[in-house]
Scaffold this active site. Structure first.
Site, PDB file in Angstrom:
ATOM      1  CB  THR A  91      86.644  30.774 157.697  1.00 21.24           C
ATOM      2  OG1 THR A  91      86.973  31.756 156.721  1.00 21.24           O
ATOM      3  CG2 THR A  91      86.061  31.451 158.924  1.00 21.24           C
ATOM      4  CE  LYS A 105      86.099  35.082 157.471  1.00 26.03           C
ATOM      5  NZ  LYS A 105      85.990  35.409 156.096  1.00 26.03           N
ATOM      6  CE  LYS A 137      83.582  27.819 158.066  1.00 28.37           C
ATOM      7  NZ  LYS A 137      84.518  27.540 156.998  1.00 28.37           N
TER       8      LYS A 137
HETATM    9  P1  NAD Z   1      84.401  25.029 148.790  1.00 27.09           P
HETATM   10  O1  NAD Z   1      83.510  24.068 149.487  1.00 27.09           O
HETATM   11  O2  NAD Z   1      84.029  25.544 147.450  1.00 27.09           O
HETATM   12  O3  NAD Z   1      85.892  24.398 148.672  1.00 27.09           O
HETATM   13  C1  NAD Z   1      86.477  23.590 149.644  1.00 27.09           C
HETATM   14  C2  NAD Z   1      87.172  22.445 148.909  1.00 27.09           C
HETATM   15  O4  NAD Z   1      87.873  21.632 149.862  1.00 27.09           O
HETATM   16  C3  NAD Z   1      86.198  21.523 148.174  1.00 27.09           C
HETATM   17  O5  NAD Z   1      86.503  21.482 146.798  1.00 27.09           O
HETATM   18  C4  NAD Z   1      86.390  20.170 148.853  1.00 27.09           C
HETATM   19  O6  NAD Z   1      86.271  19.059 147.968  1.00 27.09           O
HETATM   20  C5  NAD Z   1      87.815  20.305 149.377  1.00 27.09           C
HETATM   21  N1  NAD Z   1      88.109  19.341 150.434  1.00 27.09           N
HETATM   22  C6  NAD Z   1      87.300  18.923 151.441  1.00 27.09           C
HETATM   23  N2  NAD Z   1      87.934  17.995 152.198  1.00 27.09           N
HETATM   24  C7  NAD Z   1      89.172  17.835 151.659  1.00 27.09           C
HETATM   25  C8  NAD Z   1      90.285  17.013 151.992  1.00 27.09           C
HETATM   26  N3  NAD Z   1      90.249  16.178 153.041  1.00 27.09           N
HETATM   27  N4  NAD Z   1      91.380  17.061 151.218  1.00 27.09           N
HETATM   28  C9  NAD Z   1      91.432  17.900 150.124  1.00 27.09           C
HETATM   29  N5  NAD Z   1      90.401  18.710 149.770  1.00 27.09           N
HETATM   30  C10 NAD Z   1      89.289  18.677 150.521  1.00 27.09           C
HETATM   31  O7  NAD Z   1      84.605  26.251 149.835  1.00 27.09           O
HETATM   32  P2  NAD Z   1      85.116  27.722 149.487  1.00 27.09           P
HETATM   33  O8  NAD Z   1      83.951  28.594 149.196  1.00 27.09           O
HETATM   34  O9  NAD Z   1      86.249  27.623 148.530  1.00 27.09           O
HETATM   35  O10 NAD Z   1      85.661  28.171 150.931  1.00 27.09           O
HETATM   36  C11 NAD Z   1      86.875  27.655 151.454  1.00 27.09           C
HETATM   37  C12 NAD Z   1      87.120  28.326 152.798  1.00 27.09           C
HETATM   38  O11 NAD Z   1      87.166  29.740 152.629  1.00 27.09           O
HETATM   39  C13 NAD Z   1      86.037  28.053 153.836  1.00 27.09           C
HETATM   40  O12 NAD Z   1      86.646  27.868 155.092  1.00 27.09           O
HETATM   41  C14 NAD Z   1      85.188  29.319 153.804  1.00 27.09           C
HETATM   42  O13 NAD Z   1      84.535  29.563 155.035  1.00 27.09           O
HETATM   43  C15 NAD Z   1      86.243  30.361 153.513  1.00 27.09           C
HETATM   44  N6  NAD Z   1      85.734  31.570 152.849  1.00 27.09           N
HETATM   45  C16 NAD Z   1      84.879  31.465 151.789  1.00 27.09           C
HETATM   46  C17 NAD Z   1      84.401  32.622 151.181  1.00 27.09           C
HETATM   47  C18 NAD Z   1      83.466  32.539 149.989  1.00 27.09           C
HETATM   48  O14 NAD Z   1      82.914  33.577 149.606  1.00 27.09           O
HETATM   49  N7  NAD Z   1      83.283  31.379 149.372  1.00 27.09           N
HETATM   50  C19 NAD Z   1      84.785  33.883 151.655  1.00 27.09           C
HETATM   51  C20 NAD Z   1      85.689  33.951 152.723  1.00 27.09           C
HETATM   52  C21 NAD Z   1      86.149  32.779 153.319  1.00 27.09           C
END
Ligand code: NAD
Length: 298
Positions: free
Chosen positions: A93, A168, A243
């Site tokens: 997102t 979204k 966010k």
């Molecule tokens: P998270 O923080 O658990 O996972 C993100 C991952 O990206 C982390 O493991 C981090 O180490 C990795 N990362 C960061 N920089 C990086 C790089 N340069 N190279 C490789 N990896 C890298 O977040 P999440 O909960 O998995 O969410 C991911 C996305 O999905 C976000 O944009 C969030 O807004 C969206 N989202 C999350 C949810 C939810 O319920 N968690 C729901 C809908 C949408």
């Protein structure tokens, strides 16, 4: 079956990548954090040596990253090694402007591109029942469709590049506003001595009905099971709602759209998070509001 690079093995990325792998795709994952790589390997995923290592020779690369700055950086890393005609799908997102910039970078490399943020949270990622809101060309959407079928139960092609992110943040701005409205209605009912069950029975079948009441009621013991029945354990954390609301306000500023309730919802979720409730489910707004004196809530 496709060779897929999957970058960002966090709460969402691991179950999404695992579902692709279980469906028979050849998945190479990578995450900058060693503990995330270890956790993904324990789930049986094959881990590459870098972001570009995961993307090299992949037919499709999926990104699931925290924000637009990181998604843009990683997109440029992987686009440098992706073959012409391959597909980059960004499921993170992020802000609409950065999503459109990534589409443009992909275009310059003759790589197909989709922005495809999701709703459904970690539970939906785990169950393979996410909804994808997708922006990009029709041919790219058709190429990505088999992956959406595995990771989700619905994919809506919203329009051109960036339109998935636009859908979204509009949806989640409405959700944030409607959840605060639901919390206020149940709080007021309580002060008026009205039973919460009676209010639910009326609202859920009347003109006030909405997802925040009917499906995700913010009070315990009322309506279908929701995080309220589990001490407001997320679910969808207040920090993530903040966010998305902040992204909506950024977009409203960029386009001169009037969204006064979106702005107020952003302020309220910001205050809830600042008070130490960022990890609480966003429906926990009802508890936050109950700690406020009427004049303190602006
Ligand atoms: P998270 O923080 O658990 O996972 C993100 C991952 O990206 C982390 O493991 C981090 O180490 C990795 N990362 C960061 N920089 C990086 C790089 N340069 N190279 C490789 N990896 C890298 O977040 P999440 O909960 O998995 O969410 C991911 C996305 O999905 C976000 O944009 C969030 O807004 C969206 N989202 C999350 C949810 C939810 O319920 N968690 C729901 C809908 C949408």
């Amino acid at each position: 079956m496709a060779k897929i690079g999957f970058i960002g093995l966090g709460n969402m990325g691991v179950p999404m990548a695992r579902n692709l792998s279980t469906a028979g795709h050849e998945v190479y994952g990578y995450d900058v954090a060693p503990q995330a790589r270890d956790a993904a390997a324990e789930e049986g995923l094959t881990i590459a040596d870098s972001n570009s290592g995961a993307a090299e020779s992949a037919e499709i690369v999926v990104l699931m990253l925290p924000n637009g700055t990181i998604a843009d950086t990683v997109a440029n890393e992987v686009l440098a090694v992706m073959a012409q005609g391959s597909l980059l799908i960004d499921c993170s997102t992020i802000d609409v402007a950065t999503a459109r910039k990534i589409h443009q970078s992909a275009d310059e490399k003759t790589v197909m591109c989709l922005d495809a943020p999701v709703s459904g949270g970690v539970g939906g990622a785990d169950a393979g029942s996410l909804t994808f809101m997708v922006g990009g060309a029709q041919a790219a959407f058709e190429k990505g469709a088999p992956l959406f079928d595995v990771m989700g139960s619905k994919a809506v092609h919203c329009g051109d590049g960036g339109d998935g992110q636009a859908a979204k943040i509009c949806n989640n701005m409405l959700l944030g506003i409607s959840m605060i409205g639901a919390c206020e209605a149940f709080s007021l009912a309580d002060k008026l001595g009205l039973s919460k069950s009676a209010l639910f029975d009326v609202v859920s079948t009347s003109s006030g009905s909405c997802w925040s009441v009917n499906t995700y009621c913010p009070v315990p013991g009322v309506g279908p099971q929701s995080p309220a029945d589990n001490d407001y354990k997320a679910g969808f954390a207040a920090a993530l709602m903040l966010k998305d609301l902040s992204l909506s306000q950024e977009a409203a500023g960029d386009t001169s759209a009037a969204t006064p309730l979106g702005q107020h919802a952003t302020e309220l979720y910001s205050a809830m998070v600042d008070a130490g409730n960022g990890g609480t489910d966003f429906s926990g707004m009802i508890r936050y509001l109950e700690t406020q004196t009427p004049n303190a809530v602006t």
